[in-house]
Design a protein around this motif. Structure first.
Motif, mmCIF file in Angstrom:
data_model
loop_
_atom_site.group_PDB
_atom_site.id
_atom_site.type_symbol
_atom_site.label_atom_id
_atom_site.label_comp_id
_atom_site.label_asym_id
_atom_site.label_seq_id
_atom_site.Cartn_x
_atom_site.Cartn_y
_atom_site.Cartn_z
ATOM 1 N N THR A 52 0.832 -1.204 0.000
ATOM 2 C CA THR A 52 0.000 0.000 0.000
ATOM 3 C C THR A 52 0.865 1.252 0.000
ATOM 4 O OG1 THR A 52 -1.827 -1.106 1.111
ATOM 5 C CG2 THR A 52 -1.712 1.278 1.342
ATOM 6 N N ASP A 173 -5.788 -0.570 -4.831
ATOM 7 C CA ASP A 173 -5.336 -1.215 -3.593
ATOM 8 C C ASP A 173 -6.401 -2.192 -3.124
ATOM 9 O OD1 ASP A 173 -3.956 -1.917 -1.379
ATOM 10 O OD2 ASP A 173 -4.039 0.048 -0.403
ATOM 11 N N GLU A 174 -6.117 -3.482 -3.217
ATOM 12 C CA GLU A 174 -7.051 -4.536 -2.816
ATOM 13 C C GLU A 174 -8.450 -4.324 -3.381
ATOM 14 O OE1 GLU A 174 -5.713 -6.849 -0.832
ATOM 15 O OE2 GLU A 174 -4.302 -5.929 0.571
#
Ligand SMILES: Nc1ncnc2c1ncn2[C@@H]1O[C@H](COP(=O)(O)OP(=O)(O)OP(=O)(O)O)[C@@H](O)[C@H]1O
Ligand SMILES: [Mg+2]
Lengths: 232, 420
Positions: A52, A173-174
């Motif tokens: 991240t 991000d994810e």
């Protein structure tokens, strides 16, 4: 041999060191990496490995402690907040794990947000968003608020918003972390297709093995440094 | 980017926590209500005071020959020595919109005696029928009757009667300088007594029929010193006086000066200004309190939405855009509050205008600045405050939003989105 094209994003020995209450965390440790336009890259690695943080460094959401970052060959390391805002608006798209959409705006209004800030006129915005919604299978949901959309539909709206202004780079991000496997696969299909059709550059940070399988380039981080970097 | 999404976001954000929004807006609306209703009461009190102060004798507008004042010179009648067509002039004045009545008068300083007692008075010649619609002298009659035209009868104040030790039916010797240079004197009978409650009026005025006093002073029937005018709304006096003066209601070649009460009772103007000035203190206090309430609410809502602000920043929104969204929300809250405030204020203003709160049951009548005040709280329509308070409310909401808006721009996007 180096290509004559600009890198979508590149870094030169970039570090991010957090200091809190006397505790120092080296989240990213001297990463040098270059991502070309049109790549479909996954950052993988254990929890806390700095995925991240590196993604945030790419997007100018976090300033490096050391080293430099370029987006489309523009050095963003020392840019002012205003310049960064402008750059994010024009060159970058973001998809987060959750809370991607403004709850008070409809799907269409969320998706056209960047275009609106860029000053694109209404007709053009609607045309582009509608075409995208069609392409990614959420046509007809334009007027719904996020609360009335499923998690997978919400993430697709977020992807639409990220790619609609044709940015140099989309950072995610994810994006599939909150989705069941069917929705997750559908979302991945959408992004793979957008990557192929529009040439949009995607960089993901994820634990999702399905996503890793789809990656054309897999970068593994361990303890804030690149442990491996494979193209397929 | 002028027509950006900020207004839309702000407005819709207002609808997210309905109960909180309605509570805050209701609070602001009551602030508005309090300010406007208090201003209406203050205006009503001042207007009532002006009406009372000018309604006893002077009227709200007075017409004189230009040189009559300040000395009240006996010779300076309207139209000079020739006089004027008084009935025509009265009729022309009464045609002016807003005018309720007009009454002609002559004045002279004089002495009245009964037995060994002599008192200096202001002798007034008036038309009792017309005074009825202009002054309250006739209504203040407490004993006897009004002097009838053509008779040598006087209406005197109760205090004057006490000083002279006379009662209704007593004969008085009246002495006054006449217009022909002689010293006029004649016998008058006390026809009636009046009491206004104002010492100066009750102790030093003697009112006789216009024609009889004109005869005493050797003034022709066409010669009067003053026309007192009553109007419906005291605040319109300057405008009506102006209109009367410029419209040329007087017969050709007869110069007349029309003066509103604001000119001949400047102390009442001071009082009105003082009242208006103190209203601003109320406005400041009420809205200063409101600022903290609204700021608190907005601080809470912006804190709850910091993730959304972080998202906006990540998407490339500028801090200025964020500030606009918060200010737009505050402005929308302000406008909602104004609408609510107007809705709860207007009916009360109308109600208390037509059915005023009667404080007379609690306190008696009282005098204030030389004017008898009826203790009835009739609210007037505070037109200026109606709009100013709305502006102040909007400003309050925006000022209250400044700090929360600033805070919203300082949200660190990466940490906030990560939930840190
Ligand atoms: N704002 C911050 N302050 C302090 N430490 C931080 C901050 N952000 C990240 N870290 C630390 O930096 C390291 C890397 O965090 P990062 O979030 O980049 O890991 P990640 O690979 O994304 O992990 P995950 O897979 O759990 O999302 C972790 O040890 C984390 O605790
Ligand atoms: Mg992470």
């Amino acid at each position: 041999m180096t290509t004559p094209t600009n890198a979508a994003v590149r870094t030169d020995t970039v570090w991010k060191i957090f200091e809190h209450d006397g505790i120092t965390v080296e989240a990213v440790r001297g990463v040098t990496v270059r991502i070309e336009p049109g790549e479909f890259v996954v950052l993988a690695g254990p929890s806390g490995s700095g995925k991240t943080t590196l993604l945030n460094l790419f997007g100018g959401l976090t300033r490096p402690s050391r080293g430099r970052v370029w987006i489309d060959e523009q050095d963003i390391t020392d840019m002012s907040e205003r310049q960064l805002a402008r750059l994010r608006l024009e060159r970058l798209g973001f998809v987060f794990q959750a809370y991607n959409l403004l709850p008070v705006l409809t799907a269409l209004e969320n998706a056209e947000f960047s275009l609106l800030l860029q000053g694109v006129d209404e007709e053009e915005r609607q045309r582009r968003v509608s075409a995208l919604f069609e392409k990614i299978g959420i046509a007809g949901l334009e007027d719904r608020r996020p609360g009335k959309l499923s998690g997978g539909q919400q993430q697709r709206v977020a992807v639409a918003r990220a790619v609609v202004s044709e940015p140099a780079l989309v950072l995610a991000d994810e994006p599939t972390a909150n989705l069941d496997s069917a929705s997750s696969d559908a979302l991945l299909d959408v992004m793979v297709r957008l990557n192929a059709d529009l040439g949009t550059t995607f960089v993901f940070a994820t634990h999702d093995t399905r996503l890793m399988e789809r990656a054309k380039r897999l970068i593994r981080l361990v303890d804030g440094a690149i442990a491996s970097d494979h193209r397929r | 980017m002028a027509a950006g999404p900020w207004w839309r976001i702000g407005w819709r954000n207002l609808g997210r926590n309905r109960r909180r929004t309605i509570l805050t807006a209701t609070g602001l609306a009551f602030g508005y209500w309090a300010v406007v209703v208090i201003a209406g009461m203050a205006d009503g009190i001042v207007a009532d005071m002006v009406r009372t102060a000018t309604g006893i004798l002077s009227g709200q507008i007075q017409a004189h020959a230009p040189a009559y004042l300040p000395d009240r010179t006996l010779y300076e009648t309207i139209g000079g020595n020739e006089g004027t067509d008084v009935p025509a002039l009265l009729a022309a004045i009464e045609r002016e919109p807003g005018v309720l009545g007009a009454a002609p008068r002559v004045y002279a300083g004089g002495l009245v005696s009964s037995g060994a007692t002599t008192v200096g008075v202001l002798l007034v010649g008036a038309d009792p029928a017309r005074e009825d619609s202009v002054s309250r002298l006739t209504a203040a009659l407490v004993e006897g009757h009004l002097p009838a035209p053509g008779t040598r009868e006087l209406l005197i104040g109760s205090e004057l009667a006490r000083q002279l030790n006379v009662r209704v039916g007593t004969e008085l010797v009246v002495v006054a300088p006449a217009a022909d240079g002689s010293l006029a004197n004649d016998l008058f009978t006390v026809a009636g007594l009046y009491r206004t409650g104002i010492a100066e009026l009750d102790g030093s005025y003697a009112v006789g029929p216009l024609d009889a006093i004109q005869a005493l002073l050797v003034l022709d029937p066409g010669r009067v010193h003053e026309i007192a005018i009553r109007i419906a709304d005291p605040w319109t006096a300057p405008a009506i006086a102006d209109s009367l003066g410029t419209r040329g209601v007087t017969p050709a070649g007869v110069p007349v000066a029309f003066r509103p009460w604001t000119t001949f009772r400047p102390e009442l103007v001071d009082y009105a200004n003082l009242s208006a000035g103190s209203m601003w203190i109320v406005v400041v206090i009420v809205f200063l309190m409101a600022i903290f309430g609204v700021a608190n609410t907005l601080l809470m809502t912006t804190f709850e939405r910091r993730r959304e602000f972080a998202l906006l920043l990540a998407l490339g929104a500028t801090p200025r855009g964020i500030v606009r969204a918060v200010l737009a929300e505050a402005a929308a809250l302000g406008i909602l509050s104004i609408v609510l405030g107007v809705v709860i204020t207007v009916p009360v203003l109308i109600w208390w205008h037509y059915d005023p709160i009667d404080l007379g049951r609690l306190f008696g009548d009282f005098t204030m600045a030389g004017a008898l005040v009826r203790p009835v709280l009739r609210t007037d329509y505070p037109v200026t405050m109606f709009f100013y308070a709305a502006g102040a409310l909007l400003l309050t909401a925006l000022l209250a939003a400044l700090y929360p808006a600033f805070r919203a721009t300082r949200v660190p996007p990466a940490d906030t989105l990560a939930g840190r």
